[in-house]
Design a protein around this motif. Sequence first.
Motif, PDB file in Angstrom:
ATOM      1  N   LYS A  65       2.125 -61.238 -40.373  1.00  0.00           N
ATOM      2  CA  LYS A  65       0.880 -60.465 -40.488  1.00  0.00           C
ATOM      3  C   LYS A  65      -0.224 -60.949 -39.550  1.00  0.00           C
ATOM      4  N   HIS A  66      -0.017 -62.065 -38.858  1.00  0.00           N
ATOM      5  CA  HIS A  66      -1.058 -62.606 -37.979  1.00  0.00           C
ATOM      6  C   HIS A  66      -0.776 -62.395 -36.499  1.00  0.00           C
ATOM      7  N   LEU A  67       0.235 -61.573 -36.200  1.00  0.00           N
ATOM      8  CA  LEU A  67       0.577 -61.293 -34.808  1.00  0.00           C
ATOM      9  C   LEU A  67       0.970 -59.830 -34.690  1.00  0.00           C
ATOM     10  N   VAL A  68       0.495 -59.189 -33.632  1.00  0.00           N
ATOM     11  CA  VAL A  68       0.924 -57.827 -33.324  1.00  0.00           C
ATOM     12  C   VAL A  68       1.355 -57.813 -31.863  1.00  0.00           C
ATOM     13  N   VAL A  69       2.438 -57.101 -31.612  1.00  0.00           N
ATOM     14  CA  VAL A  69       2.960 -56.953 -30.260  1.00  0.00           C
ATOM     15  C   VAL A  69       2.966 -55.466 -29.937  1.00  0.00           C
ATOM     16  N   TYR A  70       2.211 -55.105 -28.905  1.00  0.00           N
ATOM     17  CA  TYR A  70       2.211 -53.723 -28.425  1.00  0.00           C
ATOM     18  C   TYR A  70       3.257 -53.632 -27.323  1.00  0.00           C
ATOM     19  N   ASP A  71       4.192 -52.714 -27.499  1.00  0.00           N
ATOM     20  CA  ASP A  71       5.361 -52.593 -26.633  1.00  0.00           C
ATOM     21  C   ASP A  71       5.272 -51.293 -25.845  1.00  0.00           C
ATOM     22  N   ALA A  72       4.995 -51.410 -24.554  1.00  0.00           N
ATOM     23  CA  ALA A  72       4.898 -50.247 -23.671  1.00  0.00           C
ATOM     24  C   ALA A  72       6.152 -50.204 -22.802  1.00  0.00           C
ATOM     25  N   ASP A  73       6.960 -49.164 -22.981  1.00  0.00           N
ATOM     26  CA  ASP A  73       8.259 -49.071 -22.295  1.00  0.00           C
ATOM     27  C   ASP A  73       8.301 -48.087 -21.134  1.00  0.00           C
ATOM     28  N   THR A  74       7.211 -47.369 -20.892  1.00  0.00           N
ATOM     29  CA  THR A  74       7.200 -46.393 -19.803  1.00  0.00           C
ATOM     30  C   THR A  74       5.926 -46.605 -18.971  1.00  0.00           C
ATOM     31  N   PRO A  75       5.894 -46.103 -17.738  1.00  0.00           N
ATOM     32  CA  PRO A  75       4.651 -46.195 -16.957  1.00  0.00           C
ATOM     33  C   PRO A  75       3.469 -45.528 -17.669  1.00  0.00           C
ATOM     34  N   GLU A  76       3.734 -44.421 -18.371  1.00  0.00           N
ATOM     35  CA  GLU A  76       2.666 -43.718 -19.087  1.00  0.00           C
ATOM     36  C   GLU A  76       2.116 -44.558 -20.235  1.00  0.00           C
ATOM     37  N   SER A  77       3.009 -45.160 -21.028  1.00  0.00           N
ATOM     38  CA  SER A  77       2.535 -45.962 -22.160  1.00  0.00           C
ATOM     39  C   SER A  77       1.852 -47.244 -21.683  1.00  0.00           C
ATOM     40  N   LEU A  78       2.325 -47.816 -20.588  1.00  0.00           N
ATOM     41  CA  LEU A  78       1.696 -49.026 -20.053  1.00  0.00           C
ATOM     42  C   LEU A  78       0.289 -48.707 -19.538  1.00  0.00           C
ATOM     43  N   ALA A  79       0.142 -47.592 -18.845  1.00  0.00           N
ATOM     44  CA  ALA A  79      -1.189 -47.176 -18.381  1.00  0.00           C
ATOM     45  C   ALA A  79      -2.115 -46.947 -19.569  1.00  0.00           C
ATOM     46  N   LEU A  94      -1.030 -63.128 -24.805  1.00  0.00           N
ATOM     47  CA  LEU A  94       0.130 -63.291 -23.926  1.00  0.00           C
ATOM     48  C   LEU A  94       0.635 -61.920 -23.504  1.00  0.00           C
ATOM     49  N   ILE A  95       1.267 -61.877 -22.338  1.00  0.00           N
ATOM     50  CA  ILE A  95       1.945 -60.670 -21.882  1.00  0.00           C
ATOM     51  C   ILE A  95       3.351 -61.065 -21.451  1.00  0.00           C
ATOM     52  N   ALA A  96       4.337 -60.346 -21.973  1.00  0.00           N
ATOM     53  CA  ALA A  96       5.725 -60.548 -21.545  1.00  0.00           C
ATOM     54  C   ALA A  96       6.144 -59.334 -20.736  1.00  0.00           C
ATOM     55  N   LYS A  97       6.631 -59.571 -19.532  1.00  0.00           N
ATOM     56  CA  LYS A  97       7.197 -58.494 -18.715  1.00  0.00           C
ATOM     57  C   LYS A  97       8.602 -58.223 -19.233  1.00  0.00           C
ATOM     58  N   THR A  98       8.924 -56.947 -19.441  1.00  0.00           N
ATOM     59  CA  THR A  98      10.256 -56.560 -19.896  1.00  0.00           C
ATOM     60  C   THR A  98      10.929 -55.749 -18.794  1.00  0.00           C
ATOM     61  N   GLN A  99      12.178 -55.396 -19.008  1.00  0.00           N
ATOM     62  CA  GLN A  99      12.877 -54.595 -18.008  1.00  0.00           C
ATOM     63  C   GLN A  99      12.272 -53.204 -17.879  1.00  0.00           C
ATOM     64  N   LYS A 100      11.659 -52.691 -18.959  1.00  0.00           N
ATOM     65  CA  LYS A 100      11.097 -51.340 -18.942  1.00  0.00           C
ATOM     66  C   LYS A 100       9.572 -51.315 -18.834  1.00  0.00           C
ATOM     67  N   GLY A 144      16.037 -60.580 -20.185  1.00  0.00           N
ATOM     68  CA  GLY A 144      15.406 -60.510 -18.874  1.00  0.00           C
ATOM     69  C   GLY A 144      13.889 -60.535 -18.923  1.00  0.00           C
ATOM     70  N   LYS A 145      13.303 -60.849 -20.069  1.00  0.00           N
ATOM     71  CA  LYS A 145      11.849 -60.889 -20.202  1.00  0.00           C
ATOM     72  C   LYS A 145      11.290 -62.166 -19.573  1.00  0.00           C
ATOM     73  N   THR A 146      10.071 -62.059 -19.049  1.00  0.00           N
ATOM     74  CA  THR A 146       9.370 -63.218 -18.490  1.00  0.00           C
ATOM     75  C   THR A 146       7.920 -63.175 -18.950  1.00  0.00           C
ATOM     76  N   TRP A 147       7.288 -64.342 -19.017  1.00  0.00           N
ATOM     77  CA  TRP A 147       5.878 -64.396 -19.390  1.00  0.00           C
ATOM     78  C   TRP A 147       5.032 -64.131 -18.163  1.00  0.00           C
ATOM     79  N   GLU A 148       4.024 -63.293 -18.314  1.00  0.00           N
ATOM     80  CA  GLU A 148       3.042 -63.106 -17.254  1.00  0.00           C
ATOM     81  C   GLU A 148       1.914 -64.106 -17.430  1.00  0.00           C
ATOM     82  N   LEU A 149       1.477 -64.299 -18.670  1.00  0.00           N
ATOM     83  CA  LEU A 149       0.417 -65.257 -18.967  1.00  0.00           C
ATOM     84  C   LEU A 149       1.038 -66.491 -19.603  1.00  0.00           C
ATOM     85  N   THR A 150       1.221 -67.538 -18.838  1.00  0.00           N
ATOM     86  CA  THR A 150       1.869 -68.729 -19.381  1.00  0.00           C
ATOM     87  C   THR A 150       0.869 -69.821 -19.719  1.00  0.00           C
ATOM     88  N   GLU A 151      -0.390 -69.708 -19.279  1.00  0.00           N
ATOM     89  CA  GLU A 151      -1.340 -70.774 -19.554  1.00  0.00           C
ATOM     90  C   GLU A 151      -1.555 -70.984 -21.040  1.00  0.00           C
TER      91      GLU A 151
END
Length: 155
Positions: A65-79, A94-100, A144-151
């Motif tokens: 309940k203390h974490l939410v992850v917004y998952d954008a899988d298309t260019p439209e949803s990411l925008a 944090l931001i994780a880059k995914t394959q989509k 295949g996910k990678t962290w964009e914000l690792t600090e």
Amino acid sequence: MPIKNDVVNIALSYQARGFTIIPLLEQEKRSRHKWSEWENGATEQQIISYYQQHPGDSVGCIPGKHLVVYDADTPESLAKLYEIEEACDCHPNLIAKTQKGEHHYFSVPDNVEVRQRSFNSKTHPACIDIKTGRCLVQMPPSGGKTWELTEAFDE
């Protein structure tokens, strides 16, 4: 016995930062065992032992309940996600880059309730999946996910 599997170190790192670890089958988004064996908090030894027995498996987490992850899988949803974040002047921890697309991780205060929601990205390409509570999130480097914000992990 020394730890030879990088996934062990990754899982232990996530656990040390408060994530509820759920080991995932290699290359899949499902667990090998029941979540109940893990969701009340695995011990360091339990994590080490598991990944020594299953070195190809990957790492997932239950947001709770203390974490939410917004998952954008298309260019439209990411925008749309970036548009919402800018309009609300809120920024993910944090931001994780995914394959989509991307997963954006946010902390949730005690006085806020977030509900899980998923959409079919083919029929609703601008919609953003909401992952929170008792659901499974595949963590980098799984799938295949990678962290964009690792600090945030370097503190």
